[in-house]
Design a protein around this motif. Structure first.
Motif, PDB file in Angstrom:
ATOM      1  N   GLY A  95       0.761  -1.300  -0.039  1.00  0.00           N
ATOM      2  CA  GLY A  95      -0.076  -0.129   0.194  1.00  0.00           C
ATOM      3  C   GLY A  95       0.738   1.293  -0.116  1.00  0.00           C
ATOM      4  O   GLY A  95       0.243   2.302  -0.014  1.00  0.00           O
ATOM      5  N   LEU A  96       2.185   1.313   0.196  1.00  0.00           N
ATOM      6  CA  LEU A  96       2.990   2.216   0.199  1.00  0.00           C
ATOM      7  C   LEU A  96       3.758   2.817  -0.952  1.00  0.00           C
ATOM      8  O   LEU A  96       4.479   3.720  -1.043  1.00  0.00           O
ATOM      9  CB  LEU A  96       4.040   2.142   1.257  1.00  0.00           C
ATOM     10  CG  LEU A  96       3.594   1.942   2.812  1.00  0.00           C
ATOM     11  CD1 LEU A  96       4.729   1.736   3.708  1.00  0.00           C
ATOM     12  CD2 LEU A  96       2.743   3.137   3.269  1.00  0.00           C
ATOM     13  N   TRP A  97       3.743   1.952  -2.281  1.00  0.00           N
ATOM     14  CA  TRP A  97       4.184   2.041  -3.350  1.00  0.00           C
ATOM     15  C   TRP A  97       3.990   3.409  -3.878  1.00  0.00           C
ATOM     16  O   TRP A  97       4.847   4.199  -4.601  1.00  0.00           O
ATOM     17  CB  TRP A  97       4.119   1.020  -4.347  1.00  0.00           C
ATOM     18  CG  TRP A  97       4.925  -0.180  -3.653  1.00  0.00           C
ATOM     19  CD1 TRP A  97       4.207  -1.184  -3.006  1.00  0.00           C
ATOM     20  CD2 TRP A  97       6.134  -0.616  -3.870  1.00  0.00           C
ATOM     21  NE1 TRP A  97       5.255  -2.107  -2.488  1.00  0.00           N
ATOM     22  CE2 TRP A  97       6.402  -1.823  -3.267  1.00  0.00           C
ATOM     23  CE3 TRP A  97       7.402  -0.063  -4.626  1.00  0.00           C
ATOM     24  CZ2 TRP A  97       7.644  -2.391  -3.277  1.00  0.00           C
ATOM     25  CZ3 TRP A  97       8.491  -0.638  -4.540  1.00  0.00           C
ATOM     26  CH2 TRP A  97       8.951  -1.609  -3.756  1.00  0.00           C
ATOM     27  N   PRO A  98       2.583   3.903  -4.043  1.00  0.00           N
ATOM     28  CA  PRO A  98       2.366   5.188  -4.357  1.00  0.00           C
ATOM     29  C   PRO A  98       3.000   6.260  -3.566  1.00  0.00           C
ATOM     30  O   PRO A  98       3.370   7.440  -4.253  1.00  0.00           O
ATOM     31  CB  PRO A  98       0.724   5.260  -4.583  1.00  0.00           C
ATOM     32  CG  PRO A  98       0.336   3.658  -4.623  1.00  0.00           C
ATOM     33  CD  PRO A  98       1.261   3.181  -3.731  1.00  0.00           C
ATOM     34  N   THR A  99       2.858   6.137  -2.399  1.00  0.00           N
ATOM     35  CA  THR A  99       3.517   7.322  -1.749  1.00  0.00           C
ATOM     36  C   THR A  99       4.949   7.184  -1.770  1.00  0.00           C
ATOM     37  O   THR A  99       5.582   8.287  -1.856  1.00  0.00           O
ATOM     38  CB  THR A  99       3.426   6.776   0.157  1.00  0.00           C
ATOM     39  OG1 THR A  99       1.909   6.534   0.195  1.00  0.00           O
ATOM     40  CG2 THR A  99       4.082   7.413   0.819  1.00  0.00           C
ATOM     41  N   LEU A 100       5.650   6.183  -2.227  1.00  0.00           N
ATOM     42  CA  LEU A 100       6.995   6.245  -2.444  1.00  0.00           C
ATOM     43  C   LEU A 100       7.299   6.894  -3.599  1.00  0.00           C
ATOM     44  O   LEU A 100       8.321   7.633  -3.948  1.00  0.00           O
ATOM     45  CB  LEU A 100       7.832   4.790  -2.435  1.00  0.00           C
ATOM     46  CG  LEU A 100       7.948   4.020  -1.107  1.00  0.00           C
ATOM     47  CD1 LEU A 100       8.288   2.697  -1.272  1.00  0.00           C
ATOM     48  CD2 LEU A 100       9.258   4.914  -0.615  1.00  0.00           C
ATOM     49  N   GLY A 101       6.471   6.468  -4.746  1.00  0.00           N
ATOM     50  CA  GLY A 101       6.501   7.226  -6.090  1.00  0.00           C
ATOM     51  C   GLY A 101       6.491   8.650  -6.021  1.00  0.00           C
ATOM     52  O   GLY A 101       7.214   9.365  -6.670  1.00  0.00           O
ATOM     53  N   HIS A 102       5.512   9.090  -5.176  1.00  0.00           N
ATOM     54  CA  HIS A 102       5.238  10.544  -5.005  1.00  0.00           C
ATOM     55  C   HIS A 102       6.585  11.240  -4.573  1.00  0.00           C
ATOM     56  O   HIS A 102       6.918  12.305  -4.825  1.00  0.00           O
ATOM     57  CB  HIS A 102       4.186  10.847  -4.069  1.00  0.00           C
ATOM     58  CG  HIS A 102       3.880  12.317  -4.024  1.00  0.00           C
ATOM     59  ND1 HIS A 102       4.364  13.084  -2.890  1.00  0.00           N
ATOM     60  CD2 HIS A 102       3.144  13.145  -4.776  1.00  0.00           C
ATOM     61  CE1 HIS A 102       3.835  14.236  -2.983  1.00  0.00           C
ATOM     62  NE2 HIS A 102       3.238  14.274  -4.202  1.00  0.00           N
ATOM     63  N   ALA A 103       7.040  10.628  -3.530  1.00  0.00           N
ATOM     64  CA  ALA A 103       8.170  10.977  -2.866  1.00  0.00           C
ATOM     65  C   ALA A 103       9.397  10.974  -3.756  1.00  0.00           C
ATOM     66  O   ALA A 103      10.340  12.173  -3.873  1.00  0.00           O
ATOM     67  CB  ALA A 103       8.606  10.325  -1.406  1.00  0.00           C
ATOM     68  N   PHE A 104       9.492   9.874  -4.578  1.00  0.00           N
ATOM     69  CA  PHE A 104      10.639  10.000  -5.393  1.00  0.00           C
ATOM     70  C   PHE A 104      10.602  11.235  -6.515  1.00  0.00           C
ATOM     71  O   PHE A 104      11.593  11.763  -6.801  1.00  0.00           O
ATOM     72  CB  PHE A 104      10.570   8.771  -6.091  1.00  0.00           C
ATOM     73  CG  PHE A 104      11.070   7.392  -5.166  1.00  0.00           C
ATOM     74  CD1 PHE A 104      11.691   7.531  -4.233  1.00  0.00           C
ATOM     75  CD2 PHE A 104      10.968   6.121  -5.732  1.00  0.00           C
ATOM     76  CE1 PHE A 104      12.178   6.498  -3.453  1.00  0.00           C
ATOM     77  CE2 PHE A 104      11.158   5.000  -4.861  1.00  0.00           C
ATOM     78  CZ  PHE A 104      12.076   5.097  -3.987  1.00  0.00           C
ATOM     79  N   SER A 105       9.429  11.221  -6.933  1.00  0.00           N
ATOM     80  CA  SER A 105       9.307  12.318  -7.998  1.00  0.00           C
ATOM     81  C   SER A 105       9.490  13.712  -7.391  1.00  0.00           C
ATOM     82  O   SER A 105       9.836  14.526  -8.150  1.00  0.00           O
ATOM     83  CB  SER A 105       8.033  12.055  -8.981  1.00  0.00           C
ATOM     84  OG  SER A 105       6.799  12.168  -7.989  1.00  0.00           O
ATOM     85  N   SER A 106       8.672  13.949  -6.437  1.00  0.00           N
ATOM     86  CA  SER A 106       8.810  15.093  -5.385  1.00  0.00           C
ATOM     87  C   SER A 106      10.341  15.476  -5.115  1.00  0.00           C
ATOM     88  O   SER A 106      10.485  16.989  -4.786  1.00  0.00           O
ATOM     89  CB  SER A 106       7.787  15.310  -4.489  1.00  0.00           C
ATOM     90  OG  SER A 106       6.495  15.019  -5.020  1.00  0.00           O
ATOM     91  N   LEU A 107      11.144  14.679  -4.849  1.00  0.00           N
ATOM     92  CA  LEU A 107      12.619  15.040  -4.446  1.00  0.00           C
ATOM     93  C   LEU A 107      13.279  16.015  -5.454  1.00  0.00           C
ATOM     94  O   LEU A 107      14.079  16.834  -4.944  1.00  0.00           O
ATOM     95  CB  LEU A 107      13.570  13.770  -4.488  1.00  0.00           C
ATOM     96  CG  LEU A 107      14.614  13.904  -3.632  1.00  0.00           C
ATOM     97  CD1 LEU A 107      14.554  14.503  -2.197  1.00  0.00           C
ATOM     98  CD2 LEU A 107      15.607  12.468  -3.730  1.00  0.00           C
TER      99      LEU A 107
END
Length: 302
Positions: free
Chosen positions: A104-116
């Motif tokens: 359930g956390l992969w979209p959260t990770l994706g958003h953090a990766f792209s927002s870095l």
């Protein structure tokens, strides 16, 4: 700046080697994330900057607990380890069973990766090694947040057939259907071929024609040399001038070509996001400074 996700359809075409090589020559600051749900390899093949082994508990495993409470992009750096050559790495899971902690956390990770990329403190591109994506791997949940999804493939006929079909399937999932030559959509789906340098150019052209004809929405974006000696040098298993290897020289060309083609768009996107964030911050500050105005507007509508 951007999130670039690397993956393969099946087998072991060299996704991790390609991801490390591209990260090593990337034109700007980059974070290499081992985002393969089946587990990472770097903890076994690479040394930390202090000369000892990498800590398997600091990386994707440690970030799982943090992300459940929300994940600001700059928090990623709290879980990063530098390799002996200086490359900053988010070490992957140890075994596939640990992937349950990221459910359930992969979209959260994706958003953090792209927002870095938009961080005012420590901005960086993220290159994510997503491993094999056949089946229902959750790593594909990173892809909607990516600027580029790069499918790594060798050049045997069966490998090329699989990457064609996988690219078409991803286009359907990410873009809503097949795309013609003039209708590329985001995230861009690219193919990186692992090929002998003597035939790489001809093969790239042929495979690109195949992808276009099949309306996969994908294009060949470059070739990385099939260089076992260079791969061993990159992994620290062999001595030699790594910067002179065919592997690194070809990876440098791919990285430069990607930045030439997409870098300006990534920079513009980052500036637009920063401007939007600044505008939001000013709006919030104005509300705090002039609460009466907000109350007056609310009353006027009743």
């Amino acid at each position: 700046m951007a999130l670039i996700a690397l993956a393969a359809d099946k087998g072991s075409p060299g996704v991790t080697t390609a991801a490390v090589a591209l990260s090593a020559v990337w034109p700007r600051r980059v974070l290499l994330a081992e985002a393969d749900p089946a587990g990472g390899d770097l903890v076994y093949r690479s040394a930390a900057a202090h000369g000892g082994p990498l800590d398997p508990n600091t990386g994707m495993l440690s970030i799982a607990a943090t992300a459940r409470r929300g994940l600001a992009p700059d928090q990623l750096w709290d879980h990063v380890q530098p390799l002996s050559g200086g490359l900053e790495v988010l070490v992957g899971l140890g075994i596939s069973e640990q992937a349950a902690g990221l459910a359930g956390l992969w979209p959260t990770l994706g958003h953090a990766f792209s927002s870095l990329a938009d961080s005012p403190h420590a901005a960086a591109d993220v290159i994510a090694d997503c491993g094999r994506i056949s089946g229902d791997t959750p790593a594909v949940e990173l892809f909607p947040h990516a600027s580029l999804v790069l499918l790594v493939s060798r050049t045997e006929p069966e490998a090329l057939a699989r990457v064609r079909d996988r690219a078409a399937a991803l286009a359907g999932k990410l873009h809503g259907g097949p795309r013609g030559a003039a209708t590329l959509a985001n995230p861009v789906i690219g193919v990186v071929l692992i090929a002998d340098t003597g035939t790489a150019g001809k093969l790239a052209s042929q495979v690109n024609d195949m992808l276009v004809h099949a309306q996969t929405g994908a294009r060949v974006v470059g070739t990385i040399a099939d260089d076992p000696a260079g791969a061993d040098q990159l992994a620290g298993r062999r001595r030699g001038r790594l910067d002179k290897s065919l592997l690194i020289r070809s990876a440098r060309k791919v990285a430069a070509d990607l930045y030439q083609q997409y870098g300006a768009a990534w920079a513009a996107s980052a500036q637009a996001n920063q401007a939007h964030q600044a505008q939001q911050a000013q709006h919030v500050q104005h509300q705090h400074q002039h609460p009466g105005q907000m109350q007056g507007h609310a009353g006027a509508g009743t």
